[in-house]
Structures are given as C-alpha cells and as structure tokens.
Write a protein that holds these residues in place. Structure first.
Motif, short mmCIF file in Angstrom:
data_model
loop_
_atom_site.label_atom_id
_atom_site.label_comp_id
_atom_site.label_asym_id
_atom_site.label_seq_id
_atom_site.Cartn_x
_atom_site.Cartn_y
_atom_site.Cartn_z
N ASP A 101 0.89 -1.22 0.14
CA ASP A 101 -0.07 -0.03 0.12
C ASP A 101 0.87 1.13 0.10
OD1 ASP A 101 -2.05 1.84 0.22
OD2 ASP A 101 -2.82 1.32 2.28
N HIS A 102 0.78 2.05 -0.96
CA HIS A 102 1.75 3.24 -1.22
C HIS A 102 3.15 2.76 -0.86
CE1 HIS A 102 -0.69 4.44 2.51
NE2 HIS A 102 0.39 5.13 2.72
N GLY A 103 3.55 1.84 -1.51
CA GLY A 103 5.02 1.34 -1.74
C GLY A 103 5.56 0.57 -0.37
N PHE B 258 6.30 8.24 15.57
CA PHE B 258 7.05 7.66 14.48
C PHE B 258 6.28 6.87 13.45
CE2 PHE B 258 9.43 8.10 18.27
CZ PHE B 258 10.65 8.53 17.71
N HIS B 259 6.54 7.12 12.09
CA HIS B 259 5.89 6.53 11.16
C HIS B 259 6.98 5.37 10.33
CE1 HIS B 259 3.31 7.16 7.03
NE2 HIS B 259 3.45 5.70 7.25
N LEU B 260 6.89 4.35 10.50
CA LEU B 260 7.83 3.41 10.07
C LEU B 260 7.20 2.37 9.40
CD1 LEU B 260 9.16 2.90 13.99
CD2 LEU B 260 10.10 4.61 12.22
N GLY C 209 0.28 14.12 1.23
CA GLY C 209 0.56 14.40 2.51
C GLY C 209 -0.21 12.88 3.17
N HIS C 210 0.34 12.64 4.43
CA HIS C 210 -0.59 11.67 5.02
C HIS C 210 -0.91 12.12 6.52
CE1 HIS C 210 1.39 8.30 2.62
NE2 HIS C 210 1.95 9.46 2.00
N ALA C 211 -2.08 11.84 7.00
CA ALA C 211 -2.37 12.43 8.24
C ALA C 211 -2.94 10.95 9.08
CB ALA C 211 -3.62 13.27 8.24
N ALA D 228 -7.20 6.50 12.79
CA ALA D 228 -7.45 6.52 11.45
C ALA D 228 -6.37 7.18 10.54
CB ALA D 228 -8.70 7.28 11.10
N HIS D 229 -5.77 6.39 9.68
CA HIS D 229 -4.67 6.72 8.66
C HIS D 229 -5.33 7.14 7.44
CE1 HIS D 229 -0.54 5.64 6.72
NE2 HIS D 229 -0.91 6.60 6.14
N VAL D 230 -5.27 8.56 7.00
CA VAL D 230 -6.22 9.30 6.03
C VAL D 230 -5.12 9.83 4.99
CG1 VAL D 230 -7.78 10.87 5.41
CG2 VAL D 230 -7.81 9.58 7.77
N HIS D 231 -5.46 9.75 3.64
CA HIS D 231 -4.72 10.36 2.67
C HIS D 231 -5.49 11.45 1.94
CE1 HIS D 231 -2.63 6.27 2.85
NE2 HIS D 231 -1.87 7.05 3.41
N PRO D 232 -4.99 12.28 1.04
CA PRO D 232 -5.76 13.03 0.40
C PRO D 232 -7.04 12.64 -0.43
CG PRO D 232 -3.29 13.49 -0.08
CD PRO D 232 -3.63 12.04 0.73
CU LIG Z 1 -0.30 7.13 4.53
#
Ligand SMILES: [Cu+2]
Length: 492
Positions: free
Chosen positions: A256-258, A275-277, A397-399, A410-414
C-alpha cells in the motif's frame, strides 16, 4: 483514578474495539470521475447484513443522475453487479445526493458509482470493509413485555386444549362428567409439556444462532511485539474461521503506497512522540531496527491490506527502555514530537525543528460524524509558502487522526480514509497509465500525487466518529525532509 491513570487504563484496553483503522468505520473519499468531482461519505452498518447509507456532494461538472451498486471488491462475484439503486438529489441542494444499499456479507466490498451528466457517463468505485462490530441487543422493557405475552400464549393454548377435550362433544346445557374433567386435566398437562419443549427448543436454537453470530464480530489479526535491543519483531497470527470465506491469512498482504506495512508508534499517555515506520516482512513476521526513540510505552498501529483489498489496523504496544540502541531511519520513515496532551491544546501553527511551519486552517466548528475537508499548509522559515515540495510516498501528505483515549486511530490520505491499495483494486488503471515510481513498481499511479514543488497545501477528507479530544499527526515532505506537524482538536 487520576485522569492520567484512566487514560493509561483505557489505552491498555483499546485492542477490543477495532476496525480497518480503529473505531472509525465510516469511509470518507474525495474522488474524481472524469469531469465530475465527488465527496463521498459511506456510513457502514454495525451489523452484517446491514444497510450502508451513502452521501455524495458533487463539486465538479453538474450531475443529472447518480446510481450506486454494492459488490465484492475481488473475485468472480465482483464481475456480476446487481442492478443499481438511484441516489436521490436533495430538494434544497441538487448537488447533494443520498442513498442506501444493503451489504449482505462480511468481507471486502466496494460501492460503485455510475455518474451521468452533460459531460457523459463515468464510473468510480470506493472500497468498503464490511464487518460486524456489535450485536444488537433487545431492550429490557421490550423483552419483559414479549416474555409476558409469550407466557399468556402458552397458558391460553393449554386452556383451549383443556376446554376442547372437556366440552367439544358435549350437548348444549349438559355438564361435563368427572371422567371428561379428568381427561381434560391430563390433556392440559400434556399440552403444557409439549409447549415447554417447543419453547426450550426455540431458546436453544436462538442461543446457537447468537453464539455463531458473536464469533462474526470483527477482531483484528492478533499481533505480538517482541523488542530485543532495538530490533522489533511483530508476529501476526492468521484468523482461521470454520467458514473459509471468513478466514484472514497473515501472509497475503499487498503493498500500500509502496510498503506492506505502515506502522505508527505513538508514545503514551502524552502522545508527545510519533514515528511513522515501515517494517519488512519475513514470513508471518514484520521486522524493523528502530531509530532513536525517547523511552516510554508506545502504542503500535500497523496498517496492512489483504490481497482482496480488506484493510486492517493491527494493534499492540512496546516499551522502549532508556538508552535503547538506534539504527538510522529508513528513507520513508518519519518522526515528530510535541508537548504532551495533558499540558493543553497545541495551536494551529506548528513550529517544526528546521524552522519550517505547518499551519492548520480548521473548520469553524468540529462535530462528530460530520464530513470535513482538513486543510494544512507548509510554510518556509520566513513564513512564505514552501517552494521545495515533494510527494511523500506518492502523495501530498499523510495524516493520522488519533483519539486521546486511543479508541480511534485512522490513517488518512488526500483521497480519503479508504486504503490506497484497495482504491487501486476498485479502480484498475488502464495499462498506459502505469507510472514507474520508486518503490511502487507494478502499482498504478495513485491519484492525488503532487508533482508541483509549489503545491504546499494538502486536503484530507475525514469525519470524527466520536466526540472527544483528538491529536492529528500530519506529514508533508519538502526537499528531502519529511515534516510531522501535530495539532489538537476538540470534537463536540
Ligand atoms: Cu499514508
């Protein structure tokens, strides 16, 4: 218990209520279909089968008709859509449409939108994970009323049987004989026994049904974290159900996105370090050498997507000891820190370590279950818009929206709250639209990519599922730096 103690306690209990995301079942997507622009809100049912309600706000070319169809995301059934339902335009606002569809089974579904207007016909689909997250219980007073009515039925039935045996063949005006009275009492007793057996059988059947339904309640795959030095080993257990269709393996994840896994580590209880790992898979394990992290207890939220497009957020926790060794972070890894939530709300302008500033332009009011577009901008050290913007893992961006009691993540995208890998399964790109992005080989070009270095703003469609306090972690990239802006929101 102190507020702090209660927060820690709530956070340790959090694994019980979860979903694709955690505690955030509704899907918010901003999508384009040719010249049409749709902001789609899909409110998923708590039980399956159940009704999903769909709302669409159209902001692009005018729409004359909008039809929706629910169908599985992958497999043979995804090729045979049922006949679509037509969404109703609002009488005061012809650009706002509402509709509802039945979701008949748990699993990985999509809702397909057929859009018609002056600019022609277009189709776009939004993936929706369908899971039962609760059992509907009967209201106590209704239960008492029904039990009394049931008792009345049983007693009257016995009375009818007794009267029939005693008097059915009696001439008018005559009294029943003692033998007839005796037989009628026997018949009444026998009918009570038969009905008691029927009621008992019914109750047993009901309990078996209820027990089998309760095993349908969604739980994320069990995940265990083992930290040795700074080496993190996450073991993911498959979910094996009697019904094979409902089983979920721990070995079929798709990128998912790489990346196969996006792991957020958030320090508790202050949520003051994030941290986003991106751990690497080895069999049913995900492995990672952690970067430098301040000591403390961290909640881990690991987003994965199954081959059928079903997304899950795996939840566990680790304790980082003081003086833990550190490895250099991966190229897509990011970190951020802010003051703890207990010290009061952060402002809407977040000062970053390299003197860049991330700004949130919040909606005037924030209420639960309302669809919003969250708008963030990145400014350079002099306060003017950043001019060296780069896509971060293919997107502007990622939120992450996280409730401070840990019941929502919740991990949300544009594009919205649906997993990007599932969005791509739902909307296969034509072969010529494949882009060769680093780390995304073989995956179609994700929508919402920024290629413009002056595009310093990002929008996220999302709605908070519950009132309360939330912390929002927003990541945007400029040059080679991934910035993590942190903001607080109080939702009514
Ligand atoms: Cu993301």
């Amino acid at each position: 218990m102190t507020i702090l103690g209660r927060l820690i306690f709530a956070c340790l209990l959090l694994t019980s209520v979860a979903h694709a995301h955690v505690g955030s079942k509704d899907v918010y997507e901003q999508t384009t279909a040719g010249p049409y622009k749709l902001y789609i809100t899909i409110r998923m049912p708590n039980v399956i089968p159940g009704v999903a309600t769909v709302e669409v706000r159209s902001t692009g070319a005018p729409i004359t008709s909008l039809q929706i169809t629910p169908l599985p995301l992958t497999g043979e059934a995804s090729k045979h859509p049922p006949s679509p339902d037509t969404m109703k335009p609002s009488t005061d606002d012809p650009a706002f449409f509402t509709g509802a569809v039945w979701i008949m089974a748990s699993g990985s579904w999509q809702i397909r939108f057929n859009v018609s207007g002056g600019a022609g016909n277009q189709t776009v689909a939004v993936p929706v994970p369908a899971v039962a997250i609760s059992i509907l219980t009967m209201d106590r007073s209704l239960g008492i009323i029904l039990a009394l009515l049931g008792l009345f039925l049983v007693v009257s039935m016995a009375g009818v049987v007794a009267a029939a045996v005693r008097e059915a063949r009696l001439q008018p005006g005559l009294q029943p004989s003692p033998a007839q009275r005796h037989r009628s009492l026997n018949a009444m007793a026998a009918s009570l026994i038969v009905m008691a057996l029927l009621v008992y059988g019914g109750a047993t059947w009901w309990n078996v049904q209820a027990a089998s339904f309760s095993t349908n309640i969604y739980r994320p795959l069990q995940t265990h974290a083992l930290l040795t030095g700074n080496h993190l080993d996450l073991t993911v257990q498959p979910f094996v159900a009697q019904n094979e269709y409902r089983s979920r393996p721990a070995s079929d994840f798709i990128p998912d996105h790489g990346h196969l896994m996006h792991l957020y580590a958030i320090r508790q209880p202050g949520m003051d370090a994030v941290f986003h790992l991106h751990p690497n898979r080895s069999g049913s394990h995900f492995l990672l050498n952690l970067p430098a992290m301040p000591p403390g207890q961290y909640n881990l939220y690991a987003d994965v997507v199954h081959a059928n497009g079903f997304p899950e957020t795996l939840v566990t926790s680790i304790t980082v000891p003081p003086g833990m060794p550190a490895s250099p972070p991966g190229p897509d890894d990011a970190a951020g820190s802010a003051s703890p939530i207990a010290t009061g709300e952060l402002g809407n302008s977040f000062q970053l370590p390299d003197r860049y500033i991330m700004v949130w332009d919040p909606p005037a009011t924030l209420t639960a279950n309302t669809a919003y577009t969250f708008h963030f901008r990145l400014l350079g050290p002099e306060g003017s818009p950043a001019r060296d913007m780069q896509p971060y893992m293919g997107m502007a961006g990622h939120a992450a929206f996280v409730k401070t009691d840990c019941t929502v993540f919740a991990h949300v995208h544009p594009d919205g709250s649906a997993a990007m890998a599932a969005v791509m399964l739902a909307n296969p790109a034509p072969a010529d639209a494949m882009a060769d992005m680093p780390g995304m080989t073989g995956i179609s070009h994700p929508p919402g990519v920024v290629a413009d270095p002056n595009a310093n703003a990002v929008d996220f469609p999302y709605g908070f599922p519950l009132p309360g306090r939330y912390r929002i972690f927003v990541q945007m990239k400029h040059n080679t730096t991934v910035e993590t802006g942190i903001f607080d929101a109080t939702v009514r």
